[in-house]
Design a protein around this motif. Sequence first.
Motif, PDB file in Angstrom:
ATOM      1  N   ASP A 100      -6.975  -1.643  -0.785  1.00 17.06           N
ATOM      2  CA  ASP A 100      -5.654  -1.099  -0.448  1.00 17.06           C
ATOM      3  C   ASP A 100      -5.345  -1.355   1.023  1.00 17.06           C
ATOM      4  O   ASP A 100      -5.116  -0.424   1.797  1.00 17.06           O
ATOM      5  N   VAL A 127       0.030   1.186  -6.343  1.00 18.85           N
ATOM      6  CA  VAL A 127      -1.305   1.695  -6.005  1.00 18.85           C
ATOM      7  C   VAL A 127      -1.906   2.455  -7.185  1.00 18.85           C
ATOM      8  O   VAL A 127      -3.092   2.292  -7.513  1.00 18.85           O
ATOM      9  N   ARG A 175       0.802  -1.212   0.000  1.00 21.03           N
ATOM     10  CA  ARG A 175       0.000   0.000   0.000  1.00 21.03           C
ATOM     11  C   ARG A 175       0.843   1.273   0.000  1.00 21.03           C
ATOM     12  O   ARG A 175       0.334   2.365  -0.256  1.00 21.03           O
ATOM     13  N   ARG A 182      -5.265   1.445  -9.211  1.00 20.60           N
ATOM     14  CA  ARG A 182      -6.394   2.368  -9.313  1.00 20.60           C
ATOM     15  C   ARG A 182      -6.843   2.526 -10.775  1.00 20.60           C
ATOM     16  O   ARG A 182      -8.039   2.586 -11.065  1.00 20.60           O
TER      17      ARG A 182
END
Length: 504
Positions: free
Chosen positions: A438, A416, A410, A420
Amino acid sequence: MPATSMEELVSLCKRRGFIFQGSEIYGGLQGFYDYGPLGVELKNNIKAAWWRSNVYERDDMEGLDASIIMHRQVLRHSGHEATFSDPMVDNKKTNKRYRLDHLVKDQKADVVAKVAEGIGADASNFPAVIAALNANPSQASEALRAAGVRDPFSGEVGEWTEPKPFNMMFKTTIGPVADDDSYGYLRPETAQGIFTNFKNVVDSTSRRLPFGIAQIGKAFRNEITPRNFIFRVRELEQMEIEFFCAPGTDEEWHQHWLDRRLAWWEAQGVPRSKIEILDVPKEDLAHYSKRTYDLMYDYPTLGHEEIEGIANRSDYDLGSHTKNQAELGLVARVEENLDSVAKLTIPHPETNKPVVPFVIEPSAGVDRALLAVLSEAFTKETLDNGNERIVLKLKPHLAPIKVAVIPLARNKPELVDLARRIKSELQGLGLGRILLEDSGNIGKAYRRHDEVGTPYCVTVDFDTVGKGEDAALTDTVTVRDRDTLAQERVKISDLSAHLQGKLR
């Protein structure tokens, strides 16, 4: 192994955010429940599956969303004011109130036998026992005491009052003045909204027999003793069809809808082997019913209880409203002027003369459906390493979360940010809810998504962004299957098509 008790399901629902007690911070409100983040998704998916099957995939169905508060005359002439009641008894020792049939049913077999003997009824015919108790209130009170009927709350033998009817409709005032002419009811079923809009739908769509009107909506029943989690509640949601057909064809359509509804339940993961068909005895039929099939699902702890009713309502409702409309002088009397096509009639498909159609009504509770779906999906498994996992093996179209996209770490922006972007692309496919998970712990994330029924997890790791040991895995992600635990590497460019194929 599947869920063996209702307690397991209640625990899962609270722990994972499916269902919460209504008004819980103030001690809760009996018979009312709130659907949490995952519960509302599962509920919406069940309703969408029902709507798709019964409205979109048929050419003989229209939809409706009628008002919850109804004119008192509607529910008077439908028979609800007079008949929508359950017998209740009070225990003078505890001041607790119970529904008579539930109270007696929950007693031990020898106590039920003594009640039957005391009222002069056959203990093997439970409905006849309850009918005899209702027919002889003073004798019933003595029979309950003599048989030693115990209070479910205290566990002690109760001092029971005579049974008396309790109307379960919620009454409310309409407007600023509270008098006898300014109240209505919260509807106890969605059906009457369909019947009162029958002519509107026919006139606006030019429908001819046979055809149906489908509706999903809230209904309210002031249950004497709500119980068994969301099985029996005071605020419920129904998925209901009123299917209109020519008199004389009703029995054929009744069988059609029985077969169709059983097939639908199987498609939602509720197997035919877990459903018994109860052909309701004539003495137990509702006041409007010519014949009713109750689908009885085998719930954990509860045993076989009704999950859906499929009723042949004959021409009772439309006939009753047509008759009362005429008596109120709102429309021409049917018997005096059939050619005028009175208020709630429709041309017969063969003679073209106005008739009041017969109605077949498949009616299922959303809450009970959700409970059955959870019951069947709930699975305990022992893994090869000896650990136990709980997994909800929901049908993919019902799963609250379709795909969880999980960055391996994370605190790594490159993982990340890519996760996304993948989540956003998948969300645009219209598959349902796609979640960016996450949490930073891949093992816990997998276990959580097993327990909430997520069919696939997509993991973005260091190989994905070219920082791993295998350069060949760059621009690929790991796709993990909930049921088999199999993992495969899939190119990001192929991921959308890959998951679409699996989820659709």
